[in-house]
Enzyme design. Structure first.
Site, PDB file in Angstrom:
ATOM      1  N   GLY A 115      -0.196   5.559  -0.739  1.00 16.71           N
ATOM      2  CA  GLY A 115       0.368   5.699  -2.078  1.00 16.71           C
ATOM      3  C   GLY A 115       1.880   5.618  -2.000  1.00 16.71           C
ATOM      4  N   GLN A 158      10.522   6.610  -4.614  1.00 13.98           N
ATOM      5  CA  GLN A 158      10.613   6.433  -3.159  1.00 13.98           C
ATOM      6  C   GLN A 158      11.294   5.128  -2.763  1.00 13.98           C
ATOM      7  OE1 GLN A 158       6.236   7.623  -2.503  1.00 13.98           O
ATOM      8  NE2 GLN A 158       7.261   8.327  -0.653  1.00 13.98           N
ATOM      9  N   CYS A 161       3.896  12.054   3.960  1.00 14.19           N
ATOM     10  CA  CYS A 161       4.651  11.350   2.920  1.00 14.19           C
ATOM     11  C   CYS A 161       5.558  10.335   3.600  1.00 14.19           C
ATOM     12  CB  CYS A 161       5.473  12.358   2.118  1.00 14.19           C
ATOM     13  SG  CYS A 161       6.470  11.592   0.827  1.00 14.19           S
ATOM     14  N   LEU A 162       5.615   9.127   3.062  1.00 13.25           N
ATOM     15  CA  LEU A 162       6.464   8.089   3.656  1.00 13.25           C
ATOM     16  C   LEU A 162       7.940   8.455   3.571  1.00 13.25           C
ATOM     17  CD1 LEU A 162       4.653   4.877   2.335  1.00 13.25           C
ATOM     18  CD2 LEU A 162       4.480   5.927   4.604  1.00 13.25           C
ATOM     19  N   HIS A 212      -0.344  13.953  -5.242  1.00  9.79           N
ATOM     20  CA  HIS A 212       0.864  13.732  -4.446  1.00  9.79           C
ATOM     21  C   HIS A 212       1.814  12.758  -5.147  1.00  9.79           C
ATOM     22  CE1 HIS A 212       2.878  13.165  -0.360  1.00  9.79           C
ATOM     23  NE2 HIS A 212       3.374  12.176  -1.081  1.00  9.79           N
ATOM     24  N   GLU A 213       1.263  11.630  -5.622  1.00 11.83           N
ATOM     25  CA  GLU A 213       2.127  10.604  -6.228  1.00 11.83           C
ATOM     26  C   GLU A 213       2.664  11.048  -7.583  1.00 11.83           C
ATOM     27  OE1 GLU A 213       3.150   8.559  -4.186  1.00 11.83           O
ATOM     28  OE2 GLU A 213       1.546   8.833  -2.733  1.00 11.83           O
ATOM     29  N   HIS A 254       5.611  13.227  -7.145  1.00  8.42           N
ATOM     30  CA  HIS A 254       6.861  12.496  -6.871  1.00  8.42           C
ATOM     31  C   HIS A 254       7.622  12.196  -8.158  1.00  8.42           C
ATOM     32  CE1 HIS A 254       7.286  11.602  -2.630  1.00  8.42           C
ATOM     33  NE2 HIS A 254       6.053  11.156  -2.515  1.00  8.42           N
TER      34      HIS A 254
HETATM   35 NI    NI Z   1       4.971  10.913  -0.773  1.00  2.00          NI
END
Ligand code: NI
Length: 150
Positions: A46, A51, A88-89, A130-131, A134
């Site tokens: 995701g 991000q 998380c990226l 999670h997304e 963000h």
């Molecule tokens: Ni993330």
């Protein structure tokens, strides 16, 4: 194909409440395409627009069942509990056992501006939470339970 730089924890854009999308334009589709390219390149499941430095309410998810994007998503039902590893990226190299709702319903719009509803359990439910977090400036590490030493 355009892979964009992934912003890392500490970048203020990750802490902003992202802006609602009001126009469903070709540029929005291009943004979603770039987000997907960036997510796959980084082996993520995701990615949210902040991000890659874009403070707009849109994310993409692919937990293995296919790619989809959601615009202006809202979690409208959440129930049950799951505890499992999450990463998380924007916080590369870290994974923590994180508590999330087991089942959620998420409502929003697709890239053409049509209403869209996604219902998920397990990993999909985790990704939806999670997304969407963000877009509200929340990172998964904020959700970790605090253990107090004594
Ligand atoms: Ni993330």
């Amino acid at each position: 194909m355009a892979i964009r730089e992934i912003r890392k924890e500490g970048d203020p854009v990750l802490r902003r409440v992202a802006k609602e999308v009001t126009k469903f334009t070709p540029e929005l589709k291009k943004l979603a395409r770039d987000m997907a390219d960036t997510m796959y390149d980084a082996d993520g499941v995701g990615l949210a627009a902040p991000q890659i430095g874009v403070s707009k309410r849109i994310w993409v998810i692919d937990v293995g069942d296919g790619l989809f994007a959601m615009v202006n998503p809202e979690i409208t039902l959440q129930e049950g509990e799951q505890i499992g590893p999450e990463g998380c990226l924007s916080i590369p190299g870290y994974s923590y056992e994180t508590s999330r709702y087991e089942h959620v319903i998420c409502k929003g719009y697709d890239l053409d501006g049509n209403e869209k509803v996604v219902e998920g359990n397990g990993l999909l439910a985790r990704a939806l939470q999670h997304e969407t977090d963000h877009l509200n400036g929340i990172l998964f590490v904020d959700r970790l339970r605090r253990f107090v030493a004594r």
